[in-house]
Design a protein around this motif. Structure first.
Motif, PDB file in Angstrom:
ATOM      1  N   MET A   1      -5.935  21.291  27.563  1.00 53.65           N
ATOM      2  CA  MET A   1      -6.747  20.275  27.086  1.00 53.65           C
ATOM      3  C   MET A   1      -6.551  19.519  25.796  1.00 53.65           C
ATOM      4  SD  MET A   1     -10.391  18.645  29.255  1.00 53.65           S
ATOM      5  CE  MET A   1      -9.536  18.120  30.704  1.00 53.65           C
ATOM      6  N   PHE A   2      -7.320  20.503  24.697  1.00 54.23           N
ATOM      7  CA  PHE A   2      -7.829  19.716  23.890  1.00 54.23           C
ATOM      8  C   PHE A   2      -7.035  21.027  22.442  1.00 54.23           C
ATOM      9  CE2 PHE A   2     -11.534  19.564  26.155  1.00 54.23           C
ATOM     10  CZ  PHE A   2     -11.745  18.035  26.168  1.00 54.23           C
ATOM     11  N   GLN A   3      -6.605  20.299  21.359  1.00 57.86           N
ATOM     12  CA  GLN A   3      -5.644  20.650  20.089  1.00 57.86           C
ATOM     13  C   GLN A   3      -6.632  20.408  19.038  1.00 57.86           C
ATOM     14  OE1 GLN A   3      -2.049  18.930  19.521  1.00 57.86           O
ATOM     15  NE2 GLN A   3      -1.369  20.965  20.485  1.00 57.86           N
ATOM     16  N   ALA A   4      -7.271  21.598  17.965  1.00 59.63           N
ATOM     17  CA  ALA A   4      -8.390  22.124  17.321  1.00 59.63           C
ATOM     18  C   ALA A   4      -7.808  20.775  16.062  1.00 59.63           C
ATOM     19  CB  ALA A   4      -8.376  22.929  16.586  1.00 59.63           C
ATOM     20  N   LEU A   5      -8.458  19.772  15.042  1.00 58.55           N
ATOM     21  CA  LEU A   5      -7.947  19.137  14.556  1.00 58.55           C
ATOM     22  C   LEU A   5      -8.817  19.520  13.393  1.00 58.55           C
ATOM     23  CD1 LEU A   5      -8.545  15.716  16.171  1.00 58.55           C
ATOM     24  CD2 LEU A   5      -6.307  16.939  16.002  1.00 58.55           C
ATOM     25  N   GLU A   6     -10.371  19.434  12.708  1.00 64.89           N
ATOM     26  CA  GLU A   6     -10.647  19.498  11.526  1.00 64.89           C
ATOM     27  C   GLU A   6     -11.602  20.087  12.351  1.00 64.89           C
ATOM     28  OE1 GLU A   6     -13.342  18.067   8.540  1.00 64.89           O
ATOM     29  OE2 GLU A   6     -12.439  16.729   9.696  1.00 64.89           O
TER      30      GLU A   6
ATOM     31  N   ILE B   1     -17.876  14.659  12.459  1.00 64.08           N
ATOM     32  CA  ILE B   1     -16.247  14.532  12.646  1.00 64.08           C
ATOM     33  C   ILE B   1     -16.407  14.676  14.108  1.00 64.08           C
ATOM     34  CG2 ILE B   1     -16.769  16.167  10.294  1.00 64.08           C
ATOM     35  CD1 ILE B   1     -16.402  19.061  11.302  1.00 64.08           C
ATOM     36  N   THR B   2     -15.034  13.942  13.766  1.00 60.83           N
ATOM     37  CA  THR B   2     -13.754  14.895  15.459  1.00 60.83           C
ATOM     38  C   THR B   2     -12.947  15.712  14.709  1.00 60.83           C
ATOM     39  OG1 THR B   2     -13.459  12.120  15.429  1.00 60.83           O
ATOM     40  CG2 THR B   2     -11.626  13.488  16.600  1.00 60.83           C
ATOM     41  N   THR B   3     -13.080  16.996  15.782  1.00 62.38           N
ATOM     42  CA  THR B   3     -13.044  18.540  15.376  1.00 62.38           C
ATOM     43  C   THR B   3     -11.672  18.705  17.296  1.00 62.38           C
ATOM     44  OG1 THR B   3     -14.736  19.022  16.923  1.00 62.38           O
ATOM     45  CG2 THR B   3     -15.317  19.517  14.730  1.00 62.38           C
ATOM     46  N   LEU B   4     -11.849  17.415  17.962  1.00 61.74           N
ATOM     47  CA  LEU B   4     -10.406  17.733  19.148  1.00 61.74           C
ATOM     48  C   LEU B   4      -9.488  16.887  19.095  1.00 61.74           C
ATOM     49  CD1 LEU B   4     -13.668  19.404  21.067  1.00 61.74           C
ATOM     50  CD2 LEU B   4     -11.042  20.888  20.298  1.00 61.74           C
ATOM     51  N   SER B   5      -9.029  16.821  19.053  1.00 61.36           N
ATOM     52  CA  SER B   5      -7.805  15.472  19.999  1.00 61.36           C
ATOM     53  C   SER B   5      -8.350  15.031  21.303  1.00 61.36           C
ATOM     54  CB  SER B   5      -6.443  16.271  20.644  1.00 61.36           C
ATOM     55  OG  SER B   5      -6.331  17.251  21.009  1.00 61.36           O
ATOM     56  N   GLU B   6      -7.565  13.913  21.948  1.00 63.03           N
ATOM     57  CA  GLU B   6      -7.895  12.978  22.969  1.00 63.03           C
ATOM     58  C   GLU B   6      -7.224  14.402  23.653  1.00 63.03           C
ATOM     59  OE1 GLU B   6      -9.480  10.444  23.367  1.00 63.03           O
ATOM     60  OE2 GLU B   6      -9.377  10.478  21.640  1.00 63.03           O
TER      61      GLU B   6
END
Length: 88
Positions: free
Chosen positions: A43-48, A17-22
């Protein structure tokens, strides 16, 4: 990393899964350690955000990018472990 992640996911029978934003930061290749740490903040935002993840990265140099990624996941309530392919 997508290919490595996909292969690892199939091998250990866990979802990829993609857990972080670009990443939202300047390219860090020309920065020293101190500037990398500052640049990597937020730098990142948590997504899932599952309960636990294995965070994989291709190369670790100073650790600033992995630190930022792990912090974003931690702040969202996710426990994470890190695996890297190579270290500079």
């Amino acid at each position: 990393m997508q290919l490595i992640g996909t292969h690892l996911s199939h091998t250990i029978n866990l979802p990829l899964i993609t857990t972080l934003s670009e990443p939202h930061a300047q390219d860090q290749r020309e920065f020293g350690r101190d500037l990398r740490m500052v640049n990597a903040q937020h730098m990142f935002q948590a997504l899932e955000v599952p309960q636990r993840v294995l965070l994989i990265d291709d190369v670790i140099t100073t650790g600033s990018t992995l630190y930022a990624a792990q912090k974003a996941l931690h702040d969202a309530g996710c426990e994470s472990r890190i695996a890297t392919i190579a270290r500079v």
